[in-house]
Design a protein around this motif. Sequence first.
Motif, PDB file in Angstrom:
ATOM      1  N   ILE A  18     104.095 -58.848   8.506  1.00  0.00           N
ATOM      2  CA  ILE A  18     103.197 -59.274   9.585  1.00  0.00           C
ATOM      3  C   ILE A  18     104.028 -59.451  10.849  1.00  0.00           C
ATOM      4  O   ILE A  18     105.033 -60.169  10.849  1.00  0.00           O
ATOM      5  N   VAL A  19     103.609 -58.784  11.903  1.00  0.00           N
ATOM      6  CA  VAL A  19     104.258 -58.835  13.203  1.00  0.00           C
ATOM      7  C   VAL A  19     103.240 -59.383  14.188  1.00  0.00           C
ATOM      8  O   VAL A  19     102.101 -58.900  14.231  1.00  0.00           O
ATOM      9  N   ALA A  20     103.622 -60.397  14.976  1.00  0.00           N
ATOM     10  CA  ALA A  20     102.635 -61.021  15.859  1.00  0.00           C
ATOM     11  C   ALA A  20     103.269 -61.570  17.128  1.00  0.00           C
ATOM     12  O   ALA A  20     104.469 -61.867  17.174  1.00  0.00           O
ATOM     13  N   ASN A  21     102.421 -61.703  18.143  1.00  0.00           N
ATOM     14  CA  ASN A  21     102.764 -62.363  19.399  1.00  0.00           C
ATOM     15  C   ASN A  21     101.774 -63.500  19.586  1.00  0.00           C
ATOM     16  O   ASN A  21     100.572 -63.311  19.386  1.00  0.00           O
ATOM     17  N   PHE A  22     102.277 -64.667  19.981  1.00  0.00           N
ATOM     18  CA  PHE A  22     101.448 -65.851  20.133  1.00  0.00           C
ATOM     19  C   PHE A  22     101.528 -66.408  21.537  1.00  0.00           C
ATOM     20  O   PHE A  22     102.576 -66.357  22.183  1.00  0.00           O
ATOM     21  N   SER A  23     100.436 -67.010  21.962  1.00  0.00           N
ATOM     22  CA  SER A  23     100.419 -67.891  23.119  1.00  0.00           C
ATOM     23  C   SER A  23     100.364 -69.307  22.566  1.00  0.00           C
ATOM     24  O   SER A  23      99.608 -69.588  21.630  1.00  0.00           O
ATOM     25  N   VAL A  24     101.175 -70.192  23.126  1.00  0.00           N
ATOM     26  CA  VAL A  24     101.278 -71.557  22.617  1.00  0.00           C
ATOM     27  C   VAL A  24     100.944 -72.532  23.748  1.00  0.00           C
ATOM     28  O   VAL A  24     101.592 -72.510  24.798  1.00  0.00           O
ATOM     29  N   PRO A  25      99.928 -73.392  23.549  1.00  0.00           N
ATOM     30  CA  PRO A  25      99.514 -74.286  24.636  1.00  0.00           C
ATOM     31  C   PRO A  25     100.539 -75.368  24.973  1.00  0.00           C
ATOM     32  O   PRO A  25     100.663 -75.766  26.125  1.00  0.00           O
ATOM     33  N   ASP A  26     101.289 -75.831  23.978  1.00  0.00           N
ATOM     34  CA  ASP A  26     102.259 -76.905  24.178  1.00  0.00           C
ATOM     35  C   ASP A  26     103.661 -76.341  23.978  1.00  0.00           C
ATOM     36  O   ASP A  26     104.029 -75.944  22.871  1.00  0.00           O
ATOM     37  N   THR A  47     111.297 -67.200  21.280  1.00  0.00           N
ATOM     38  CA  THR A  47     110.390 -67.996  22.122  1.00  0.00           C
ATOM     39  C   THR A  47     110.737 -67.860  23.605  1.00  0.00           C
ATOM     40  O   THR A  47     111.898 -67.698  23.977  1.00  0.00           O
ATOM     41  N   TRP A  48     109.697 -67.945  24.420  1.00  0.00           N
ATOM     42  CA  TRP A  48     109.804 -67.957  25.872  1.00  0.00           C
ATOM     43  C   TRP A  48     108.961 -69.129  26.375  1.00  0.00           C
ATOM     44  O   TRP A  48     107.773 -68.960  26.690  1.00  0.00           O
ATOM     45  N   PRO A  49     109.547 -70.342  26.477  1.00  0.00           N
ATOM     46  CA  PRO A  49     108.755 -71.503  26.896  1.00  0.00           C
ATOM     47  C   PRO A  49     108.184 -71.354  28.308  1.00  0.00           C
ATOM     48  O   PRO A  49     107.086 -71.862  28.590  1.00  0.00           O
ATOM     49  N   GLU A  50     108.887 -70.644  29.165  1.00  0.00           N
ATOM     50  CA  GLU A  50     108.400 -70.469  30.545  1.00  0.00           C
ATOM     51  C   GLU A  50     107.130 -69.625  30.596  1.00  0.00           C
ATOM     52  O   GLU A  50     106.414 -69.634  31.604  1.00  0.00           O
ATOM     53  N   GLN A  51     106.822 -68.928  29.510  1.00  0.00           N
ATOM     54  CA  GLN A  51     105.608 -68.115  29.448  1.00  0.00           C
ATOM     55  C   GLN A  51     104.666 -68.560  28.316  1.00  0.00           C
ATOM     56  O   GLN A  51     103.685 -67.877  28.031  1.00  0.00           O
ATOM     57  N   ASN A  52     104.992 -69.688  27.657  1.00  0.00           N
ATOM     58  CA  ASN A  52     104.199 -70.181  26.525  1.00  0.00           C
ATOM     59  C   ASN A  52     104.035 -69.084  25.462  1.00  0.00           C
ATOM     60  O   ASN A  52     102.954 -68.886  24.923  1.00  0.00           O
ATOM     61  N   TYR A  53     105.104 -68.392  25.139  1.00  0.00           N
ATOM     62  CA  TYR A  53     105.018 -67.143  24.380  1.00  0.00           C
ATOM     63  C   TYR A  53     106.010 -67.124  23.223  1.00  0.00           C
ATOM     64  O   TYR A  53     107.154 -67.579  23.357  1.00  0.00           O
ATOM     65  N   ASN A  62      99.822 -72.536  12.568  1.00  0.00           N
ATOM     66  CA  ASN A  62      99.384 -73.930  12.649  1.00  0.00           C
ATOM     67  C   ASN A  62     100.456 -74.832  13.243  1.00  0.00           C
ATOM     68  O   ASN A  62     100.147 -75.738  14.021  1.00  0.00           O
ATOM     69  N   PHE A  63     101.704 -74.608  12.890  1.00  0.00           N
ATOM     70  CA  PHE A  63     102.805 -75.414  13.416  1.00  0.00           C
ATOM     71  C   PHE A  63     102.837 -75.372  14.943  1.00  0.00           C
ATOM     72  O   PHE A  63     103.047 -76.384  15.606  1.00  0.00           O
ATOM     73  N   PHE A  64     102.606 -74.197  15.506  1.00  0.00           N
ATOM     74  CA  PHE A  64     102.648 -74.028  16.963  1.00  0.00           C
ATOM     75  C   PHE A  64     101.271 -74.163  17.620  1.00  0.00           C
ATOM     76  O   PHE A  64     101.181 -74.071  18.844  1.00  0.00           O
ATOM     77  N   HIS A  65     100.208 -74.364  16.833  1.00  0.00           N
ATOM     78  CA  HIS A  65      98.837 -74.351  17.377  1.00  0.00           C
ATOM     79  C   HIS A  65      98.644 -73.080  18.198  1.00  0.00           C
ATOM     80  O   HIS A  65      98.134 -73.093  19.322  1.00  0.00           O
ATOM     81  N   ALA A  66      99.062 -71.978  17.624  1.00  0.00           N
ATOM     82  CA  ALA A  66      99.164 -70.705  18.334  1.00  0.00           C
ATOM     83  C   ALA A  66      97.830 -69.981  18.451  1.00  0.00           C
ATOM     84  O   ALA A  66      97.010 -70.004  17.536  1.00  0.00           O
ATOM     85  N   ASP A  67      97.653 -69.344  19.588  1.00  0.00           N
ATOM     86  CA  ASP A  67      96.587 -68.367  19.778  1.00  0.00           C
ATOM     87  C   ASP A  67      97.224 -66.994  19.561  1.00  0.00           C
ATOM     88  O   ASP A  67      98.235 -66.670  20.195  1.00  0.00           O
ATOM     89  N   ILE A  68      96.644 -66.204  18.689  1.00  0.00           N
ATOM     90  CA  ILE A  68      97.209 -64.897  18.367  1.00  0.00           C
ATOM     91  C   ILE A  68      96.819 -63.897  19.454  1.00  0.00           C
ATOM     92  O   ILE A  68      95.643 -63.675  19.696  1.00  0.00           O
ATOM     93  N   LEU A  69      97.832 -63.328  20.107  1.00  0.00           N
ATOM     94  CA  LEU A  69      97.617 -62.310  21.138  1.00  0.00           C
ATOM     95  C   LEU A  69      97.682 -60.904  20.563  1.00  0.00           C
ATOM     96  O   LEU A  69      97.015 -59.993  21.031  1.00  0.00           O
ATOM     97  N   PHE A  70      98.527 -60.731  19.570  1.00  0.00           N
ATOM     98  CA  PHE A  70      98.733 -59.439  18.925  1.00  0.00           C
ATOM     99  C   PHE A  70      99.099 -59.715  17.477  1.00  0.00           C
ATOM    100  O   PHE A  70      99.854 -60.644  17.179  1.00  0.00           O
ATOM    101  N   GLU A  71      98.556 -58.907  16.593  1.00  0.00           N
ATOM    102  CA  GLU A  71      98.861 -59.066  15.179  1.00  0.00           C
ATOM    103  C   GLU A  71      98.805 -57.692  14.520  1.00  0.00           C
ATOM    104  O   GLU A  71      97.838 -56.961  14.712  1.00  0.00           O
ATOM    105  N   GLN A  72      99.834 -57.379  13.777  1.00  0.00           N
ATOM    106  CA  GLN A  72      99.843 -56.138  13.015  1.00  0.00           C
ATOM    107  C   GLN A  72     100.244 -56.478  11.584  1.00  0.00           C
ATOM    108  O   GLN A  72     101.269 -57.115  11.349  1.00  0.00           O
ATOM    109  N   ILE A  73      99.403 -56.066  10.652  1.00  0.00           N
ATOM    110  CA  ILE A  73      99.658 -56.322   9.238  1.00  0.00           C
ATOM    111  C   ILE A  73      99.978 -54.984   8.592  1.00  0.00           C
ATOM    112  O   ILE A  73      99.163 -54.058   8.632  1.00  0.00           O
TER     113      ILE A  73
END
Length: 132
Positions: A24-32, A85-91, A118-129
Amino acid sequence: MNTPYSVPVKTPAMTQTSIPGLHIVANFSVPDIAKLGDYHAFQNFINDQIEAFQLSKVGEVYHNFPGGGFTGVVCLTESHLSIHTWPEQNYITFDVFLSNFLRDNRATTEGLYKAVCNFFHADILFEQIINR
């Protein structure tokens, strides 16, 4: 234009009926961004997950970047996981691959992936399974 790298090659191993693993390969947006600046919280979390999912860690490398953000790779007898991680981009970019050499790890791969989300409360931007 075809290159040697773009030409699919069928080998005897590719004709088997079982799936050797799940990637599983993914990119996340993280609010916090609190968990994105330093690897220690993630390292403690993922070590707990590795134990809970009965995986076998054989090595790990983490690096904090000046100004924030980190990268990490954990090698497992079952394969690997990596995070950047890229905290400056919440990414975050994250991937996990577990092979099925000793047991069917597809459910474990999915469970570990969901735990990280769940640990990051992540919104999935991209996901490849990828069944491999």
